[in-house]
Scaffold this motif. Structure first.
Motif, PDB file in Angstrom:
ATOM      1  N   GLY A  65      43.390  22.354  38.688  1.00 43.29           N
ATOM      2  CA  GLY A  65      44.057  23.422  37.963  1.00 43.29           C
ATOM      3  C   GLY A  65      44.962  24.310  38.788  1.00 43.29           C
ATOM      4  O   GLY A  65      45.610  25.200  38.253  1.00 43.29           O
ATOM      5  N   ALA A  66      45.027  24.100  40.091  1.00 44.58           N
ATOM      6  CA  ALA A  66      45.928  24.908  40.921  1.00 44.58           C
ATOM      7  C   ALA A  66      47.369  24.488  40.633  1.00 44.58           C
ATOM      8  O   ALA A  66      47.638  23.358  40.229  1.00 44.58           O
ATOM      9  CB  ALA A  66      45.610  24.712  42.400  1.00 44.58           C
ATOM     10  N   ARG A  67      48.300  25.415  40.851  1.00 47.30           N
ATOM     11  CA  ARG A  67      49.715  25.161  40.574  1.00 47.30           C
ATOM     12  C   ARG A  67      50.332  24.420  41.758  1.00 47.30           C
ATOM     13  O   ARG A  67      50.202  24.832  42.907  1.00 47.30           O
ATOM     14  CB  ARG A  67      50.455  26.485  40.356  1.00 47.30           C
ATOM     15  CG  ARG A  67      51.911  26.329  39.971  1.00 47.30           C
ATOM     16  CD  ARG A  67      52.579  27.676  39.735  1.00 47.30           C
ATOM     17  NE  ARG A  67      52.657  28.493  40.938  1.00 47.30           N
ATOM     18  CZ  ARG A  67      53.666  28.420  41.831  1.00 47.30           C
ATOM     19  NH1 ARG A  67      54.657  27.590  41.639  1.00 47.30           N
ATOM     20  NH2 ARG A  67      53.660  29.207  42.883  1.00 47.30           N
ATOM     21  N   PHE A  83      49.447  23.616  47.140  1.00 44.84           N
ATOM     22  CA  PHE A  83      49.111  24.172  45.833  1.00 44.84           C
ATOM     23  C   PHE A  83      48.844  25.658  45.982  1.00 44.84           C
ATOM     24  O   PHE A  83      48.555  26.148  47.071  1.00 44.84           O
ATOM     25  CB  PHE A  83      47.858  23.483  45.269  1.00 44.84           C
ATOM     26  CG  PHE A  83      48.067  22.031  44.937  1.00 44.84           C
ATOM     27  CD1 PHE A  83      48.453  21.653  43.663  1.00 44.84           C
ATOM     28  CD2 PHE A  83      47.884  21.048  45.894  1.00 44.84           C
ATOM     29  CE1 PHE A  83      48.649  20.316  43.355  1.00 44.84           C
ATOM     30  CE2 PHE A  83      48.079  19.721  45.608  1.00 44.84           C
ATOM     31  CZ  PHE A  83      48.474  19.348  44.322  1.00 44.84           C
ATOM     32  N   GLU A  84      48.905  26.376  44.849  1.00 38.87           N
ATOM     33  CA  GLU A  84      48.629  27.818  44.839  1.00 38.87           C
ATOM     34  C   GLU A  84      47.625  28.095  43.736  1.00 38.87           C
ATOM     35  O   GLU A  84      47.760  27.642  42.606  1.00 38.87           O
ATOM     36  CB  GLU A  84      49.935  28.585  44.597  1.00 38.87           C
ATOM     37  CG  GLU A  84      49.787  30.089  44.640  1.00 38.87           C
ATOM     38  CD  GLU A  84      49.497  30.680  43.258  1.00 38.87           C
ATOM     39  OE1 GLU A  84      48.788  31.691  43.221  1.00 38.87           O
ATOM     40  OE2 GLU A  84      49.964  30.143  42.245  1.00 38.87           O
ATOM     41  N   ARG A  85      46.570  28.817  44.098  1.00 40.47           N
ATOM     42  CA  ARG A  85      45.556  29.209  43.118  1.00 40.47           C
ATOM     43  C   ARG A  85      45.108  30.625  43.444  1.00 40.47           C
ATOM     44  O   ARG A  85      44.684  30.910  44.562  1.00 40.47           O
ATOM     45  CB  ARG A  85      44.350  28.282  43.170  1.00 40.47           C
ATOM     46  CG  ARG A  85      43.298  28.678  42.129  1.00 40.47           C
ATOM     47  CD  ARG A  85      42.005  27.902  42.178  1.00 40.47           C
ATOM     48  NE  ARG A  85      42.198  26.478  42.294  1.00 40.47           N
ATOM     49  CZ  ARG A  85      41.432  25.675  43.034  1.00 40.47           C
ATOM     50  NH1 ARG A  85      40.422  26.169  43.720  1.00 40.47           N
ATOM     51  NH2 ARG A  85      41.654  24.393  43.091  1.00 40.47           N
ATOM     52  N   ASP A  86      45.224  31.512  42.477  1.00 42.83           N
ATOM     53  CA  ASP A  86      44.795  32.909  42.626  1.00 42.83           C
ATOM     54  C   ASP A  86      45.434  33.572  43.850  1.00 42.83           C
ATOM     55  O   ASP A  86      44.782  34.306  44.595  1.00 42.83           O
ATOM     56  CB  ASP A  86      43.261  33.007  42.734  1.00 42.83           C
ATOM     57  CG  ASP A  86      42.574  32.433  41.496  1.00 42.83           C
ATOM     58  OD1 ASP A  86      43.148  32.566  40.391  1.00 42.83           O
ATOM     59  OD2 ASP A  86      41.473  31.868  41.647  1.00 42.83           O
ATOM     60  N   GLY A  87      46.709  33.268  44.091  1.00 40.12           N
ATOM     61  CA  GLY A  87      47.428  33.876  45.205  1.00 40.12           C
ATOM     62  C   GLY A  87      47.153  33.241  46.556  1.00 40.12           C
ATOM     63  O   GLY A  87      47.717  33.667  47.558  1.00 40.12           O
TER      64      GLY A  87
END
Length: 98
Positions: A65-67, A83-87
């Motif tokens: 689910g990370a971008r 990837f980016e997840r929650d900053g």
């Protein structure tokens, strides 16, 4: 074009592919040994490399689910994806060997 020239030309054209095929078929044990010396492995034993797209799919399934931010390309024998997840930035490495 004379009939004799046409016959000779067609004979040359017909003989050309056969000579190439027989030259390719002559490879024996020496060719395999030479390939083994070059790469450390024989051609038959080389591992399959996965494409960057396949590796990206694997990385996205691991990222849960990370971008997806981008690809960092090959690092050694692995593809690296960012990837980016929650900053937070996450780098995921996927081996290129199948």
């Amino acid at each position: 074009m004379t009939r004799l020239t046409a016959i000779l030309l067609s004979a040359l054209i017909a003989a050309a592919p056969m000579s190439v095929a027989s030259a390719q078929d002559r490879g024996g044990r020496g060719d395999r040994d030479r390939d083994r010396d070059r790469g450390g492995q024989s051609f038959e034993r080389q591992e399959r490399r996965i494409s960057e797209a396949e590796a990206q799919g694997i990385a996205q399934s691991r990222a849960r689910g990370a971008r997806f931010v981008g690809s960092l390309g090959m690092r050694g024998d692995s593809y690296v994806f960012r990837f980016e997840r929650d900053g937070q930035i996450i780098d995921i490495s996927v081996s290129s060997r199948g």
